[in-house]
Every structure is written in structure tokens, then in C-alpha cells.
Design an enzyme around this catalytic site. Structure first.
Site, PDB file in Angstrom:
ATOM      1  N   GLY A   1     138.506  -7.012  18.893  1.00 36.14           N
ATOM      2  CA  GLY A   1     138.795  -7.969  19.967  1.00 36.14           C
ATOM      3  C   GLY A   1     138.156  -9.332  19.759  1.00 36.14           C
ATOM      4  O   GLY A   1     138.258 -10.202  20.619  1.00 36.14           O
TER       5      GLY A   1
ATOM      6  N   ASP B   1     156.555 -11.055  16.758  1.00 34.31           N
ATOM      7  CA  ASP B   1     155.541 -11.299  17.795  1.00 34.31           C
ATOM      8  C   ASP B   1     154.916 -12.678  17.647  1.00 34.31           C
ATOM      9  O   ASP B   1     154.192 -13.130  18.528  1.00 34.31           O
ATOM     10  CB  ASP B   1     154.461 -10.212  17.768  1.00 34.31           C
TER      11      ASP B   1
HETATM   12  P1  AMP Z   1     148.257 -11.504  14.694  1.00 34.90           P
HETATM   13  O1  AMP Z   1     148.238 -11.036  13.277  1.00 34.90           O
HETATM   14  O2  AMP Z   1     147.099 -12.389  15.040  1.00 34.90           O
HETATM   15  O3  AMP Z   1     149.560 -12.064  15.107  1.00 34.90           O
HETATM   16  O4  AMP Z   1     147.987 -10.174  15.567  1.00 34.90           O
HETATM   17  C1  AMP Z   1     148.822  -9.062  15.537  1.00 34.90           C
HETATM   18  C2  AMP Z   1     148.327  -8.035  16.526  1.00 34.90           C
HETATM   19  O5  AMP Z   1     147.031  -7.566  16.179  1.00 34.90           O
HETATM   20  C3  AMP Z   1     148.205  -8.545  17.949  1.00 34.90           C
HETATM   21  O6  AMP Z   1     148.521  -7.482  18.807  1.00 34.90           O
HETATM   22  C4  AMP Z   1     146.736  -8.893  18.055  1.00 34.90           C
HETATM   23  O7  AMP Z   1     146.273  -8.885  19.387  1.00 34.90           O
HETATM   24  C5  AMP Z   1     146.112  -7.778  17.241  1.00 34.90           C
HETATM   25  N1  AMP Z   1     144.805  -8.148  16.682  1.00 34.90           N
HETATM   26  C6  AMP Z   1     144.557  -8.977  15.639  1.00 34.90           C
HETATM   27  N2  AMP Z   1     143.224  -9.052  15.402  1.00 34.90           N
HETATM   28  C7  AMP Z   1     142.617  -8.282  16.318  1.00 34.90           C
HETATM   29  C8  AMP Z   1     141.246  -7.945  16.599  1.00 34.90           C
HETATM   30  N3  AMP Z   1     140.228  -8.432  15.874  1.00 34.90           N
HETATM   31  N4  AMP Z   1     141.013  -7.104  17.639  1.00 34.90           N
HETATM   32  C9  AMP Z   1     142.008  -6.592  18.369  1.00 34.90           C
HETATM   33  N5  AMP Z   1     143.304  -6.864  18.162  1.00 34.90           N
HETATM   34  C10 AMP Z   1     143.619  -7.693  17.141  1.00 34.90           C
HETATM   35 MG    MG Z   2     150.231 -12.913  16.695  1.00 35.16          MG
END
Ligand code: AMP
Ligand code: MG
Length: 509
Positions: free
Chosen positions: A125, A251
């Protein structure tokens, strides 16, 4: 909670219960404000003047929420590198509320890195400082380039180490977006067969982002067409500056058409349409030249979610959805050609398909010259503006001639371009017309982009040594991308060849 300059009006929390989970940010042990976007705060009508440094740090680290904030973690799904994940959601982000900016536009205020939510799966998170400052730099650069984008309002250090292999300083980013509605938000409910919620979401998106379409005879089809058009415009903007998003999962595709989620993104230096920087993009799915096709693929996933809303008869609904997504190709071509014409200094759009074809060929042949020489994309365009200033020529010894060493090919192309420009003047263009064209081209072709070696240098200084000076200097230069100033000259220079050859970006962690 404390009084602050935010006047929240939280339509998502109010109108879309069941689309999110109310959740609180995790307090940071030792918050420190590291970046505040004063111009954006002013645009949002925030009055932060009465807050001292400690209060600002508490506010932007999520330790003391402003009055009226209703933090929620939004649900969404997504196709990541082609594979569908039915539940992603805000794992480390929270929408804290919405404000109406000085122009009356509704803007989301959201945290990223504020602690795990029920969508966190195995993630912590949290966010590391480097990637959050990267989001500031690239987002502000995009904004200065006139490209629709989410923007960073603030970054606060948390005083906590986050484990990313090695321990790194943690941070919370406050992000401002037209909204955080994504293609993946629609997919979340469609995947569960919850077509009522898809309809509710579409109604919300239309009211918020495409209000002119409400009350029409085919609002959902019109909505799909409008999203398709905005994505075509957005991707054409990216292509015009050499931007590679790097993780165009569904997403990460915004319904209002902003660039969102600056993870492994980067600007291309040497022109090669196959360029990929992201370490996890093994097969080049999100390579520079693939971006239009991937945008269209993502839009097809949005269209699928809307099919049940388009017509009673499913065959007819699928045909309507397909037609809307097919429209991307012509939309994109038109936007790309408009972008190229502006970059080439052409005003007159021409009068028909033949003129369009000739201009497409002129742009394509220019890009072929760049590719053959692996010329720096940004500088080649900028030096073309200088050639306009010299009456449409680039003699040996000029910067353009040095970048494009095949002199006969360059001369032949310049002759075509010169003739095309002169035709706009109705014959031979006078020097004043060339000077005006050069000035126009310098406003369509930036000198300063976030070059990867400069970005890395700034982030390393901030993350490794707590030194924000290189970050601030780079940010200042990125905010005036079209200006030519001696103090910014170092930011206009390409990286050494060895740097770019081995450069890799990583997902924004
Ligand atoms: P992203 O690659 O940033 O587009 O994230 C893809 C998914 O992974 C989303 O649902 C984010 O909220 C989740 N996510 C990415 N990094 C973290 C993290 N450190 N903790 C929790 N969820 C994460
Ligand atoms: Mg994202």
C-alpha cells in the site's frame, strides 16, 4: 480533521455507493512536505496560505484529512498485458474528495501511497519517493506540453522506509484528475454481470465528462464514440512528443481522456518506432509505435462492457459497438495528421484526400529520415524549425545536417517541404513568412522534454541524498518546454549513447 482551503463536493461517494470501499489513510510517522504545486493549488481554488509547514505536511501525508474529505478506495478491474484481472482496485490509493476548480470543472483529489486498502492484495500500500517525484516531473512536463494529464498537487515524505529490494524513503503523492474513471472501472461490474451498475456508471460518466450527450437518442453509443475520439486525440499527442506510456493496461486508460499512471513511462530519444523502455514489457506490447493499436484494443474492451446498453438485439448492439471502435482509426489518423502538420509548420490543412495523402507522405518520409539516422526525435524537429528560420534550408554545418548525415536525402526532403510551405504563401515565401513559420514551429516542437538521464539524476539525488535541488531545477525547465534559455541548455542535450541503450524503466512502485 481540520479546516482547510478545500471545498469538497464528493459526487462519486454520494452517487455511486457500492462502487468503492470507505477507507482511511494510514498515518505517516514523520511527515514532511517535499513538493507543493502552487499554480495547481491556485487553479483549484485552494486556500493553503493559513497552513504552516507542519500542517501542510500532515495534510498531504494523510495524517490530518481536510474538512469534508470522504476517503474511498475505488473498485476496478483491468486487462494487464492482455490478461484479465477481475479485481484490481485502489490498492494503495484513495480518492479523498472532489473540488470544483476555478473554471467550474470537477477534479478528483486522490492520495497514492497512503497505505494498504482492501484492494491491496499482497502489496504494502506504500509508494517510494522516487516514483512519486517521477510522476510530478512527467505530469508537469505533459501539462506544459498541452497534453491532457493528471497532475501532482503535492508530495509528502512519510519518514518511513518502504521495502523495494533495498529500503527506500516512502512518500505520498496527491494526484489531481478530471476523474479516476477507467476502462477497468466498467470492466469490474461488467465482469460480474452487473449491467445495472455499468449503466449507472455510464450515466455518471456522461453527466460528468460528456454532459452534452445526456438526453440524446443514443447516449451510450455517443459516449463510446466520444471516449474513442478523446483517446485518439490523446495518443496522437503522445506520438507527437515521443512519449511512451509503457503500461497501457485498461486500468490505466482514463475515461475523461487524460494520461494517467506514470509508471514505466519515458520519452524516446533516438527515433525508433520499436522503442520499449519498460523492464516488464518483454514482447514490446506497449512499444512507441504500438500505442494507437493498443488504445483501440483497450477501447474494444470498454465497448464490450457497454454492449448490453446499446440495443435490445444483441447482434445489433455488437455491430454498433464494433462500428464505434472501428472509428478510432480515422479519428487517430486525423489527429495524427493535425499534429504532424503543426510540427511541420503547415497551417493550411489542404482541400481534400489527395492533399492529406501528400502531407502524410511528407511526414512519414521525414520520420524515415530520422529513423535511418537514429536521430534524436526532439532535437530533429526543433532543428527543422531552425531550418524554417533560414528560409527552409539546412546547409552543411547546421545542427540539422549534423543530425541527419544522409545529405542528399535530407536535401531532397527539404526541397519537398520547402515547396509545400511556399505553396501556402502562393509561391515563393518571403523571409518574414519563414520567420513566422519558424516561430510557430518552435511552439509546436519542444526543446525541453524530461530526458531519462536527467530524470534519473534528479530522482537519485532526492531519494539517495535528500537533495531536491536537481529535481526542482529540472521541473522549472520542464515548465517552459518551448523556450530557449542558456540556463536550460543542459536539459536539451540527449543522453550519452550508452545510457539510452541500456535504459530500463520499472513499474511505479
Ligand atoms: P499500477 O501498476 O500502478 O497501475 O497498479 C496496478 C494495481 O496494483 C492497482 O490495483 C494498484 O492499486 C495495485 N498496486 C500497485 N502497487 C501496489 C502496492 N505497493 N500496494 C498495494 N497495491 C498496489
Ligand atoms: Mg494503475
Amino acid at each position: 480533521m481540520f479546516k482547510s482551503g478545500f471545498t469538497f463536493d464528493n459526487s462519486y461517494a454520494r452517487d455511486l455507493s457500492g462502487f468503492y470501499v470507505p477507507w482511511q489513510p494510514q498515518p505517516a510517522p514523520a511527515p514532511r512536505l517535499l513538493f507543493l504545486n502552487a499554480a495547481l493549488a491556485e487553479e483549484l481554488g485552494l486556500d493553503l496560505a493559513s497552513l504552516d509547514a507542519g500542517q501542510l505536511a500532515d495534510l498531504f501525508a494523510g495524517n490530518a484529512l481536510p474538512d469534508g474529505a470522504e476517503p474511498i478506495a475505488q473498485a476496478y478491474a483491468g486487462h494487464q498485458f492482455g490478461g484479465f484481472s477481475p479485481q484490481l482496485g485502489d490498492g494503495r490509493a484513495l480518492l479523498i474528495g472532489e473540488v470544483l476548480d476555478r473554471h467550474g470543472a470537477r477534479r478528483d483529489i486522490a492520495f497514492k501511497g497512503s497505505g494498504p486498502t482492501p484492494f491491496a492484495r499482497r502489496g504494502d500500500g506504500k509508494a517510494a519517493l522516487g516514483p512519486m517525484l517521477r510522476e510530478v516531473l512527467i505530469g508537469e512536463a505533459m501539462h506544459a506540453l498541452g497534453i491532457p494529464t493528471t497532475r501532482a498537487l503535492a508530495v509528502a515524505g512519510t519518514g518511513e522506509a518502504v521495502a523495494r529490494g533495498a529500503p527506500l524513503p516512502g512518500a505520498v503523492l496527491t494526484r489531481v484528475a478530471a476523474s479516476h474513471l477507467r476502462v477497468g472501472t466498467f470492466q469490474f461490474f461488467a465482469a460480474r454481470g452487473d449491467h445495472d451498475r455499468v449503466r449507472q456508471l455510464a450515466d455518471y460518466a456522461i453527466a460528468r465528462h460528456y454532459p452534452d450527450l445526456a438526453g440524446g437518442t443514443a447516449p451510450y453509443l455517443d459516449f463510446l464514440r466520444a471516449v474513442v475520439r478523446r483517446q485518439a486525440e490523446l495518443v496522437a499527442c503522445w506520438m507527437g512528443v515521443g512519449f511512451i506510456h509503457g503500461v497501457m493496461n485498461t486500468d490505466n486508460m482514463s475515461i475523461p481522456g487524460e494520461t494517467i499512471d506514470y509508471g514505466p513511462c519515458a520519452f524516446m530519444e533516438a527515433y525508433d518506432p520499436g522503442t520499449v523502455f519498460s523492464s516488464i514489457d518483454e514482447y514490446g506490447r506497449y512499444a512507441y509505435a504500438n500505442q494507437p493499436a493498443i488504445a483501440q484494443w483497450n477501447l474494444a474492451r470498454l465497448a464490450e462492457t457497454l454492449v448490453p446498453l446499446l440495443a435490445e438485439d444483441s447482434g445489433e448492439a455488437v455491430a454498433l459497438a464494433t462500428g464505434a471502435v472501428d472509428g478510432f482509426v480515422a479519428d487517430y489518423q486525423a489527429c495524427w495528421l493535425a499534429t504532424m502538420r503543426a510540427k511541420l509548420g503547415l497551417i493550411a490543412a489542404g482541400s481534400g484526400a489527395e492533399d492529406d495523402e501528400a502531407d502524410v507522405a511528407l511526414a512519414a518520409d521525414w520520420l524515415a529520415l530520422l529513423q535511418a539516422a537514429r536521430a534524436d526525435f526532439t532535437l530533429a524537429w526543433r532543428h527543422l524549425a531552425d531550418a524554417a528560420g533560414a528560409g527552409g534550408v539546412a546547409a552543411g554545418g547546421t545542427a540539422l545536417a549534423a543530425l541527419l548525415p544522409d545529405q542528399p536525402a535530407l536535401a531532397a526532403w527539404l526541397a519537398r517541404w520547402r515547396a509545400r510551405c511556399a505553396a501556402e504563401e502562393g509561391g515563393d515565401a518571403p523571409a518574414a513568412a519563414w520567420a513566422a513559420r519558424a516561430a510557430r514551429m518552435r511552439r509546436a516542437n519542444p526543446l525541453i522534454i524530461p530526458r531519462n538521464h536527467r530524470v534519473e539524476e534528479a530522482l537519485a539525488a532526492a531519494s539517495d541524498r535528500g537533495d531536491l535541488a536537481p529535481f526542482e531545477a529540472l521541473l522549472a525547465a520542464l515548465r517552459r518546454p518551448y523556450d530557449e534559455r542558456p540556463e536550460d541548455a543542459c536539459y536539451a542535450e540527449p543522453a550519452a549513447a550508452g545510457f539510452t541503450a541500456s535504459y530500463q524503466t520499472f513499474c511505479g512502485t
